[in-house]
Design a protein around this motif. Structure first.
Motif, PDB file in Angstrom:
ATOM      1  N   LEU A   1      20.325-100.145  28.910  1.00 60.10           N
ATOM      2  CA  LEU A   1      19.192 -99.801  28.043  1.00 60.10           C
ATOM      3  C   LEU A   1      19.622 -98.659  27.129  1.00 60.10           C
ATOM      4  O   LEU A   1      19.934 -97.569  27.592  1.00 60.10           O
ATOM      5  N   SER A   2      19.626 -98.894  25.839  1.00 61.40           N
ATOM      6  CA  SER A   2      20.112 -97.888  24.894  1.00 61.40           C
ATOM      7  C   SER A   2      19.102 -96.775  24.641  1.00 61.40           C
ATOM      8  O   SER A   2      19.493 -95.640  24.342  1.00 61.40           O
ATOM      9  N   LYS A   3      17.800 -97.069  24.758  1.00 61.84           N
ATOM     10  CA  LYS A   3      16.777 -96.060  24.467  1.00 61.84           C
ATOM     11  C   LYS A   3      16.507 -95.195  25.694  1.00 61.84           C
ATOM     12  O   LYS A   3      16.199 -95.699  26.771  1.00 61.84           O
ATOM     13  N   ALA A   4      16.621 -93.877  25.492  1.00 64.82           N
ATOM     14  CA  ALA A   4      16.409 -92.936  26.596  1.00 64.82           C
ATOM     15  C   ALA A   4      14.983 -93.019  27.132  1.00 64.82           C
ATOM     16  O   ALA A   4      14.750 -92.855  28.329  1.00 64.82           O
ATOM     17  N   GLU A   5      14.018 -93.270  26.253  1.00 64.68           N
ATOM     18  CA  GLU A   5      12.623 -93.370  26.684  1.00 64.68           C
ATOM     19  C   GLU A   5      12.424 -94.564  27.617  1.00 64.68           C
ATOM     20  O   GLU A   5      11.683 -94.475  28.605  1.00 64.68           O
TER      21      GLU A   5
END
Length: 235
Positions: free
Chosen positions: A153-157
């Motif tokens: 998953l690239s998005k930290a959120e």
């Protein structure tokens, strides 16, 4: 017929000699074989690559993302994982192990009897928030040789929300306290403001004029912080 062939071969040979001579002249004239630039000459162009920043992390800290995140949002993202994992208590193992209560457990060992890859079972440590965040970002980077083919998953959120969903299913360690990101900047600005305002410095003497009662009173309080405030009010 032989004369025609000889004539044709002769012209071909002559043309080759002319071409070779022309190449030699042009090479000499344009310095084609000279690797060094002539004096004052400049190359046609350079391709400048942008310098990479030295591993600087961008975005809010993980603790802040966890504090602002949502387990329900993580449930929706976790749907990508359900083809390989279950997360319900007592749920079956799939291609990957059941993930109920995984947070805080030893890495690659939380489900007894599951055939973890040696890259993961030999990693060491526990599934802390930081380790799980790194794993969800790139499993292969976290444990090179893992059997897990998920790209990450690239998005930290998104990673923070999935971690909260995992935490909601089986518990785990307490959430870390959020970090005050601008605390250091505010302290530095306050210190700089004190220097600029000249706090603690008394009013200077006025040349060529006798000190009046108001000025004398101000001078008497020169060592007290309040003097600078009074001076600012008068200005």
């Amino acid at each position: 017929m032989k004369d025609d062939r000889n004539t044709a071969f002769g012209w071909i040979l002559f043309s080759g000699i002319i071409a070779l001579g022309a190449m030699s002249v042009s090479s000499h004239f344009f310095h084609a074989d000279d690797n060094e630039l002539s004096e004052g000459a400049k190359p046609g162009y350079f391709i400048e690559a942008a310098e990479e920043e030295g591993g600087a992390d961008s975005g809010p800290p993980l603790a802040n993302l966890l504090a602002a995140g949502s387990a329900s949002a993580g449930e929706g993202i976790f749907a990508k994982c359900t083809s390989c994992h279950s997360i319900a208590q007592g749920g079956p193992n799939g291609i990957g192990p059941n993930l109920y209560g995984v947070m805080g457990k030893p890495i690659g060992k939380h489900v007894a009897g599951f055939a973890y890859s040696s890259a993961l079972s030999g990693h060491g440590g526990e599934w802390t928030f930081e380790n799980m965040d790194a794993w969800l970002k790139s499993p292969r980077a976290f444990a090179n040789g893992t059997k897990m083919s998920f790209a990450g998953l690239s998005k930290a959120e998104d990673r923070a929300n999935v971690i909260l969903y995992m935490l909601e299913n089986g518990g785990g360690p307490p959430l870390p306290a959020p970090v005050a990101e601008d605390a250091g900047d505010e302290e530095g600005a306050a210190a700089e403001g004190e220097d600029v305002d000249g706090a603690g410095e008394g009013p200077g003497a006025v040349e060529g004029a006798d000190a009046g009662e108001a000025e004398s009173a101000g001078a008497m309080g020169a060592d007290q912080p309040v003097a600078s405030a009074n001076a600012a009010g008068e200005n």
